[in-house]
Design a protein around this motif. Structure first.
Motif, PDB file in Angstrom:
ATOM      1  N   TRP A 160     -16.755   8.624  -2.623  1.00 20.49           N
ATOM      2  CA  TRP A 160     -17.186   9.895  -2.368  1.00 20.49           C
ATOM      3  C   TRP A 160     -16.890  10.300  -4.089  1.00 20.49           C
ATOM      4  CZ3 TRP A 160     -15.426  13.362   1.588  1.00 20.49           C
ATOM      5  CH2 TRP A 160     -17.035  12.327   3.764  1.00 20.49           C
ATOM      6  N   TYR A 161     -15.813   9.847  -4.880  1.00 22.49           N
ATOM      7  CA  TYR A 161     -15.415  10.137  -5.923  1.00 22.49           C
ATOM      8  C   TYR A 161     -14.837   9.333  -6.631  1.00 22.49           C
ATOM      9  CZ  TYR A 161     -14.344  15.388  -4.099  1.00 22.49           C
ATOM     10  OH  TYR A 161     -14.685  16.499  -3.328  1.00 22.49           O
ATOM     11  N   PRO A 162     -15.765   8.280  -7.229  1.00 20.00           N
ATOM     12  CA  PRO A 162     -15.057   7.102  -7.928  1.00 20.00           C
ATOM     13  C   PRO A 162     -14.185   7.117  -8.950  1.00 20.00           C
ATOM     14  CG  PRO A 162     -17.820   6.948  -8.264  1.00 20.00           C
ATOM     15  CD  PRO A 162     -16.779   8.215  -7.138  1.00 20.00           C
ATOM     16  N   GLU A 163     -14.607   8.052  -9.689  1.00 18.79           N
ATOM     17  CA  GLU A 163     -14.197   8.825 -10.932  1.00 18.79           C
ATOM     18  C   GLU A 163     -11.385   8.764 -10.378  1.00 18.79           C
ATOM     19  OE1 GLU A 163     -14.950  12.870  -9.649  1.00 18.79           O
ATOM     20  OE2 GLU A 163     -16.134  11.072  -9.340  1.00 18.79           O
ATOM     21  N   ALA A 209     -21.680  11.505  -0.617  1.00 16.79           N
ATOM     22  CA  ALA A 209     -22.567   9.240  -0.243  1.00 16.79           C
ATOM     23  C   ALA A 209     -21.775   9.196  -2.108  1.00 16.79           C
ATOM     24  CB  ALA A 209     -23.518  10.006  -0.425  1.00 16.79           C
ATOM     25  N   PRO A 210     -21.841   7.775  -1.085  1.00 18.30           N
ATOM     26  CA  PRO A 210     -21.079   7.014  -2.475  1.00 18.30           C
ATOM     27  C   PRO A 210     -21.512   8.086  -3.547  1.00 18.30           C
ATOM     28  CG  PRO A 210     -21.787   5.764  -0.840  1.00 18.30           C
ATOM     29  CD  PRO A 210     -22.037   7.004  -0.425  1.00 18.30           C
ATOM     30  N   ASN A 211     -20.142   7.547  -4.572  1.00 18.95           N
ATOM     31  CA  ASN A 211     -20.861   8.322  -5.641  1.00 18.95           C
ATOM     32  C   ASN A 211     -21.788   9.228  -6.670  1.00 18.95           C
ATOM     33  OD1 ASN A 211     -19.879   5.859  -7.172  1.00 18.95           O
ATOM     34  ND2 ASN A 211     -21.718   4.402  -5.825  1.00 18.95           N
ATOM     35  N   ALA A 227      -8.980   2.448  16.412  1.00 26.23           N
ATOM     36  CA  ALA A 227      -9.012   1.715  15.999  1.00 26.23           C
ATOM     37  C   ALA A 227      -7.679   3.039  15.527  1.00 26.23           C
ATOM     38  CB  ALA A 227      -9.528   2.095  14.217  1.00 26.23           C
ATOM     39  N   ASP A 228      -6.520   2.024  15.541  1.00 31.04           N
ATOM     40  CA  ASP A 228      -5.058   3.216  15.128  1.00 31.04           C
ATOM     41  C   ASP A 228      -4.843   3.389  14.225  1.00 31.04           C
ATOM     42  OD1 ASP A 228      -4.675   1.900  12.673  1.00 31.04           O
ATOM     43  OD2 ASP A 228      -2.667   0.405  13.887  1.00 31.04           O
ATOM     44  N   ASP A 229      -3.694   4.571  13.902  1.00 29.08           N
ATOM     45  CA  ASP A 229      -4.102   5.969  12.802  1.00 29.08           C
ATOM     46  C   ASP A 229      -4.424   5.333  11.302  1.00 29.08           C
ATOM     47  OD1 ASP A 229      -3.147   7.385  15.308  1.00 29.08           O
ATOM     48  OD2 ASP A 229      -1.473   7.699  14.827  1.00 29.08           O
ATOM     49  N   ALA A 230      -2.938   3.839  11.882  1.00 29.98           N
ATOM     50  CA  ALA A 230      -2.959   3.063  10.107  1.00 29.98           C
ATOM     51  C   ALA A 230      -4.857   3.151   9.357  1.00 29.98           C
ATOM     52  CB  ALA A 230      -2.190   2.616   9.787  1.00 29.98           C
ATOM     53  N   ALA A 231      -5.218   2.384  10.399  1.00 29.86           N
ATOM     54  CA  ALA A 231      -6.770   2.070  10.109  1.00 29.86           C
ATOM     55  C   ALA A 231      -7.301   3.541  10.036  1.00 29.86           C
ATOM     56  CB  ALA A 231      -7.285   1.594  10.762  1.00 29.86           C
ATOM     57  N   LEU A 232      -7.275   4.225  10.595  1.00 30.77           N
ATOM     58  CA  LEU A 232      -8.070   5.580  10.280  1.00 30.77           C
ATOM     59  C   LEU A 232      -8.398   6.249   9.340  1.00 30.77           C
ATOM     60  CD1 LEU A 232      -8.112   7.253  14.143  1.00 30.77           C
ATOM     61  CD2 LEU A 232      -9.870   6.180  12.662  1.00 30.77           C
ATOM     62  N   GLY A 233      -6.365   6.318   8.518  1.00 34.01           N
ATOM     63  CA  GLY A 233      -6.507   6.541   7.407  1.00 34.01           C
ATOM     64  C   GLY A 233      -6.385   6.128   6.442  1.00 34.01           C
ATOM     65  N   GLU A 234      -6.948   4.643   6.082  1.00 34.29           N
ATOM     66  CA  GLU A 234      -7.542   3.493   5.287  1.00 34.29           C
ATOM     67  C   GLU A 234      -9.217   3.514   5.451  1.00 34.29           C
ATOM     68  OE1 GLU A 234      -7.997   1.259   1.821  1.00 34.29           O
ATOM     69  OE2 GLU A 234      -6.383   2.258   3.213  1.00 34.29           O
ATOM     70  N   THR A 235      -9.197   4.965   6.370  1.00 36.13           N
ATOM     71  CA  THR A 235     -11.314   5.107   6.774  1.00 36.13           C
ATOM     72  C   THR A 235     -10.830   5.982   5.532  1.00 36.13           C
ATOM     73  OG1 THR A 235     -11.477   3.808   8.423  1.00 36.13           O
ATOM     74  CG2 THR A 235     -13.200   5.520   7.852  1.00 36.13           C
ATOM     75  N   VAL A 236     -10.362   7.518   6.235  1.00 38.46           N
ATOM     76  CA  VAL A 236     -11.022   8.245   4.921  1.00 38.46           C
ATOM     77  C   VAL A 236     -10.471   7.997   3.390  1.00 38.46           C
ATOM     78  CG1 VAL A 236      -9.559  10.545   4.698  1.00 38.46           C
ATOM     79  CG2 VAL A 236      -9.859   9.464   7.186  1.00 38.46           C
ATOM     80  N   ARG A 237      -9.278   7.371   3.485  1.00 41.75           N
ATOM     81  CA  ARG A 237      -9.633   6.308   1.393  1.00 41.75           C
ATOM     82  C   ARG A 237     -10.509   6.490   1.039  1.00 41.75           C
ATOM     83  NH1 ARG A 237      -3.827   5.677   0.410  1.00 41.75           N
ATOM     84  NH2 ARG A 237      -3.595   5.217   2.234  1.00 41.75           N
ATOM     85  N   GLU A 238     -11.071   5.237   1.925  1.00 40.88           N
ATOM     86  CA  GLU A 238     -12.226   4.824   0.805  1.00 40.88           C
ATOM     87  C   GLU A 238     -13.624   5.016   1.047  1.00 40.88           C
ATOM     88  OE1 GLU A 238     -12.923   1.429   4.470  1.00 40.88           O
ATOM     89  OE2 GLU A 238     -11.579   0.144   3.827  1.00 40.88           O
ATOM     90  N   ALA A 239     -13.543   6.720   2.139  1.00 40.09           N
ATOM     91  CA  ALA A 239     -14.700   7.465   1.865  1.00 40.09           C
ATOM     92  C   ALA A 239     -14.727   8.301   0.631  1.00 40.09           C
ATOM     93  CB  ALA A 239     -14.399   8.424   3.687  1.00 40.09           C
ATOM     94  N   LEU A 240     -13.537   9.296   0.415  1.00 41.87           N
ATOM     95  CA  LEU A 240     -13.398   9.679  -0.686  1.00 41.87           C
ATOM     96  C   LEU A 240     -13.327   9.036  -1.574  1.00 41.87           C
ATOM     97  CD1 LEU A 240      -9.746  11.602   0.476  1.00 41.87           C
ATOM     98  CD2 LEU A 240     -11.890  12.905   0.179  1.00 41.87           C
ATOM     99  N   SER A 241     -12.533   7.712  -1.962  1.00 44.74           N
ATOM    100  CA  SER A 241     -13.066   7.142  -3.517  1.00 44.74           C
ATOM    101  C   SER A 241     -14.161   6.902  -3.472  1.00 44.74           C
ATOM    102  CB  SER A 241     -12.110   6.032  -2.664  1.00 44.74           C
ATOM    103  OG  SER A 241     -10.809   5.617  -2.341  1.00 44.74           O
TER     104      SER A 241
END
Length: 422
Positions: A349-352, A85-87, A333-347
């Protein structure tokens, strides 16, 4: 005895091998250029990508019966999951099967101590039950089942919804509790694995075993119609895009929709979709989850992220790692937008950490990944011998939607054909 098997997925391959081993002359016809149905893999830029996120439970009785598991060079995911989850991130695992995770699991504050004790109690209870009985009897939804057993809302929301959302492709937990009990027992008594060469190695092995038993497997040949014989049920004619084949019996082992078209038998139509985004990161970028699957406890975008190359190093080049992020349902959402959503989720979860180097390798959009399995669903599934004449069904839609169901259906179809024709 001459039998035509229409469809080269897991069910058709198992049926073909078993019938050939029993002495039948078997022709398996597959419309695609390769066997496996949904269970397949491809290589993209040195990465092994399965079609969607798929795993094998080694506890499945059919897997132990139909596969040479050792020859598949299986690679194991760590038990349990990382709740993200976030942080914050935490580990919830089986302390009996995963001793290294015992302390982090005990210290996990995402669920209660009572929940952890209930999980252990459930594990012990299900170990005592025969696996063949788990899909029968009184039934309810997964959510009602967990509530009846006293699990907290925190456990349901933070663990059960994303974890079983990944298995049943819906976070509402409206799936049959029989599916929950069966898969929970499999998770407790076996490993969650992928072959080193990808999930496509499973149908490839089944094909070799079918051909070794004497079956003929022909790809690139589509079955267009299946016509039972006269009123006495003598024989069947299988029409294909390359001519007709006369046989004593036919096993229709296609997808549910095509099976209904070929046989006139009603099959499940309520489909569950999913979308898997295959992503890569530099190998040096640590996610501290090891080979444990990450659950999104906050929302379903994505529902889970599986560290594929952490479990199977063969899935990625040496300098990269492979993740498979799965979204539930169809995605606009297109492929690029889904990839960006994955990046935002990981970021979150792992703010460091830094995910600027995340790359989207491919996206799999699977419209019919499973059929719906609400409480009591098995009473509505077609029987193996539902079609008229010497025509039989093989597919998960005659059992339940899982690799176990597909392979078990192939065995049942083969046994039914042998019993009827002999």
């Amino acid at each position: 005895m001459h039998v035509v098997v229409a469809g080269g997925g897991l069910a058709g391959l198992v049926a073909a091998r078993r019938l050939a081993a029993a002495g039948a002359a078997v022709e398996l016809l597959e419309a695609d250029e390769r066997v496996g149905g949904r269970v397949r893999s491809r290589v993209v830029d040195g990465f092994t990508l399965d079609r969607g996120f798929q795993v094998l439970f080694t506890g499945y009785p059919a897997a132990r019966r139909e596969l040479d598991l050792e020859a598949l060079s299986l690679r194991r995911f760590a038990p349990g999951a990382t709740i993200a989850a976030p942080n914050r991130r935490s580990t919830l695992s089986d302390p009996l099967g995963d001793p290294e995770a015992a302390v982090p699991t005990l210290l996990n504050r995402e669920v209660t101590i009572g929940d952890k004790l209930r999980l252990l109690r459930l594990q012990v209870e299900l170990r005592r039950r025969d696996v063949d009985d788990l899909l029968d009897g009184a039934d309810t939804s997964v959510r009602a089942y967990l509530r009846n057993r006293g699990f907290s809302e925190a456990f349901v929301e933070r663990f059960a919804e994303p974890f079983y959302g990944g298995i049943t492709l819906e976070r509402s937990l409206s799936t049959s509790s029989h599916v929950f009990e069966y898969t929970f027992k499999m998770l407790s008594e076996g490993d969650t694995v992928v072959p080193a060469a990808g999930m496509g190695a499973i149908p490839a092995q089944l094909r070799r075993r079918a051909e070794t038993a004497g079956a003929t497997v022909e790809t690139g040949r589509e079955v267009t119609d299946v016509v039972a014989g006269d009123a006495g049920g003598a024989g069947v004619t299988v029409e294909t895009d390359a001519g007709s084949v006369a046989a004593d019996a036919a096993v229709v082992a296609t997808d549910p929709k095509r099976a209904a078209e070929l046989t006139g038998v009603e099959t499940p139509t309520d489909a569950k979709a999913c979308v898997t985004v295959h992503c890569s990161l530099p190998a040096f970028q640590s996610l501290d989850t090891g080979s444990r699957i990450m659950l999104n406890a906050a929302d379903a975008r994505p529902n889970t992220v599986a560290p594929m190359s952490a479990a199977a190093s063969e899935y990625a080049p040496d300098d990269r790692q492979l993740l498979a992020a799965t979204f539930l349902g169809e995605q606009d959402a297109d492929d690029a937008a889904l990839g960006e959503t994955v990046r935002e989720a990981l970021s979150s979860w792992y703010p460091e950490n830094h995910f600027g180097d995340l790359e989207v390798l491919a996206v799999d959009r699977i419209d019919f990944a499973q059929f719906a399995q609400p409480p009591g669903f098995r009473t509505a599934l077609p029987a193996v011998d539902a079609p008229e004449g010497p025509v039989y069904l093989a597919g998960g839609y005659t059992e339940w939607s899982a690799i176990q169901g597909a392979m078990e259906s192939g065995r049942r179809a083969a046994e039914t054909v042998r019993a009827r024709l002999q």
